[in-house]
Structure formats: C-alpha cells, structure tokens
Design an enzyme around this catalytic site. Structure first.
Site, PDB file in Angstrom:
ATOM      1  N   SER A   1       0.846  -1.191   0.000  1.00 26.00           N
ATOM      2  CA  SER A   1       0.000   0.000   0.000  1.00 26.00           C
ATOM      3  C   SER A   1       0.878   1.237   0.000  1.00 26.00           C
ATOM      4  CB  SER A   1      -0.890  -0.007   1.251  1.00 26.00           C
ATOM      5  OG  SER A   1      -1.506   1.246   1.456  1.00 26.00           O
TER       6      SER A   1
ATOM      7  N   TYR B   1      -0.047  -0.267  10.704  1.00 33.25           N
ATOM      8  CA  TYR B   1      -0.423  -0.614   9.331  1.00 33.25           C
ATOM      9  C   TYR B   1       0.744  -0.360   8.390  1.00 33.25           C
ATOM     10  CZ  TYR B   1      -2.988  -0.621   4.890  1.00 33.25           C
ATOM     11  OH  TYR B   1      -3.411  -0.885   3.598  1.00 33.25           O
TER      12      TYR B   1
END
Length: 320
Positions: free
Chosen positions: A159, A184
């Site tokens: 990501s 994350y």
C-alpha cells in the site's frame, strides 16, 4: 537478480482495468490462490482470473460468506483459512499440497487496516500477524507447489501506507506503544520486503515475486474507520460524500493481475508496482515522492533478509 526499481513503460496507467490487462490472455489450466478473494478488490481479482480460465482457490476465514459472494463464478474453489492462526495456515497448505497440483499464481491479497490494538497467536500485533506473518507462513508452506509450476508468480499486496513506517525492529509487536496507522505502515512495508527477498530466493527455482500498491479503492478495508476520521483524512465530506478520487475495483485489481500474469514482467521480480507499471524509488524531498513510488527502506535488501530471518523464527517455517 532483483530487477532495477524503475518504470518499464508498460503502456498502462491509473485507470487501466483487469479487462485491459487480461485482453488476449488465456489462463486455462493454471491454478491460482487469492487470499481474501471474496471481498473488496479480492473478489474482482478472483473474477478476473477465473474469467480468463484459471482455477482460483479462495481460502477464507468465513467459507460460507465466500461461497455466497462467489456463487456465480465458475472455476472457483473455497477453502477454510484464518491467516492469524498458524495452525489454520498449516492445515490449508497441507490440504492444497495433497491435491498434487502445481500453483502458478499466489496473490497474498487479504489484509486488515488501522484496527484497534488486537493481539493474536502468541501475542502478536494483529496487522503485522495477518498482513505479513500469515502470508509468510502460507507462502513458505505451499512452496513445493510453486516450484512445481515452473514459472510461478507470487504477488504481495502492499500500500501507499508503507510510507507510514519502516519496520520497528526494537518493538515489532508494539508492546511499548501502539498507533494504528504506524502499525499498518509497518505491515505494508513488510509486504514489500517479503516480496523482495522471496524473489531472490525463488528466482533459481523459477518463482518470481512482486509487491503492488493497488491504489485507493473504497472497500470493506475501511470498515474500522469512523466517518469523522475519514473526513479528517480528506476521503469524504461531512455529509459522507466521496472527495478522494477512488479507483473502481476493476482498476484497483489491475496491478495485482498484471503482476501475476503479464509477459511484460518476464525475467523480472522483486519490484514494487503501482498503476500497472513498476514504480520509481520515491524522492521524499518532493511532493511526487510523498504521493507515489516506493520508499527506499522498503526495498532495502539487507532489511529484507533480516525480516525474512525474523519471520521464519516467529512462524517456525521457512523455505527448504
């Protein structure tokens, strides 16, 4: 040898779809595994590969839900798998290997994002455990089937969020403090480093690996974010209307499908891709570098090997 991290001029771009990528591609006889292949861009990835003729195995924590979502798709098999449970990963891998089939494509797509502090297994932070360690264990345990394919590809979904954190080597499981976006970011950096080192180990066996940023897509991945936070992030306005220029699911899945199937990447591997091309290394002194490209720490070969060794120790599994 890991390919040089720079665009190759694929001719595709931000709005390329899975249909564009697979035009003229016949995957008949190929076998793919897509984790999370029944939700978000995962279901679009599954539909695209199956539509091109591949048999797609979709391991799911909720097999009944997966079967319902994919009821209209041919060439799909559903199996049980919980990436946060190493016993479940082992059982799935053993079952797949027992089928005797080669595995041509493994897309490590499943993920959780920005969740409250959650611990799984032996106290592991859940984003790192699910997004990275579970996929590490899965990949190493289906390794014989990947080698058997003689030209397999592994795609690790990362990501833009990898820009939020390098690996926190001194507090990998966030025992000292926890911030959900940093956790994350660490997990998404791990996804890039994993593909980097897997490609180094896999190339002599004909297995190549890629990491990809699919782009911003509105999916159930955002389910843990309250509307107020998404307003603050500039994703929606106060009335809940979209502000962020989301990709469609077909656009979002395109880079994964391209990395898994494209002849343009023959002889390549270990690179981070976005917008259906190999990305550049980000110059963090520019806005372009903050918005796009891969941060250098995420493709550092020394860090990639260090993370691999650490992950093998944590999961108790490695390549033969």
């Amino acid at each position: 040898m890991v390919s040089y991290q720079r665009p190759i001029g694929s001719g595709f771009g931000h709005h390329t779809t899975t249909e564009d990528v697979l035009a003229g591609v016949d995957l008949t006889g190929r076998v793919a595994i897509v984790t999370g292949g029944y939700s978000g861009i995962g279901i679009t990835t599954t539909r695209a590969l199956a539509g091109a003729g591949a048999t797609v195995v979709v391991p799911a924590r909720r097999p009944d839900a997966a079967a319902e979502q994919l009821a209209d798709v041919k060439n799909v098999e559903i199996a049980e798998l919980d990436l946060a449970d190493l016993g479940s990963v082992r059982a799935f891998a053993q079952s797949f290997l027992a089928s005797g089939r080669a595995l041509d494509i493994l897309i490590n797509n499943a993920a959780v994002m920005a969740i409250p502090l959650t611990r799984v297994g032996p106290g592991w932070e859940a984003q790192f455990a699910t997004n990275h360690l579970g996929h590490f264990a899965l990949t190493t345990q289906v390794w014989p089937a990947l080698v058997q394919a003689a030209g397999a590809r592994v795609v690790s979904l990362s990501s833009w969020g990898h820009k939020g954190s390098d690996i926190q080597w001194d507090d990998l499981q966030f025992h000292n403090s926890y911030e959900k976006w940093q956790a994350y970011g660490q997990a998404k950096t791990a996804n890039v480093l994993f593909a980097r080192h897997l490609d180094k180990l896999g190339e002599p066996h004909g297995v190549r690996a890629f990491s990809v940023f699919p782009g911003g897509i509105k999916t159930p991945l955002q389910r843990h974010l309250p509307d107020g936070e998404m307003v603050g992030l500039g994703w929606i306005d106060a009335e809940g209307n979209d502000i962020y220029p989301w990709k469609t699911p077909e656009e979002g899945a395109a880079t994964s499908v391209w990395a898994a199937t494209s002849a343009q990447l023959a002889g390549m591997g270990g690179v981070y891709c976005e917008d259906v091309d190999v990305a550049h290394i980000a110059d963090l002194g520019t806005q372009e570098g903050l918005d796009r490209g891969v941060n250098a720490y995420a493709i550092d070969p020394v860090a990639a090997e260090r993370l691999w060794t650490l992950s093998a120790g944590l999961t108790g599994t490695d390549l033969p």
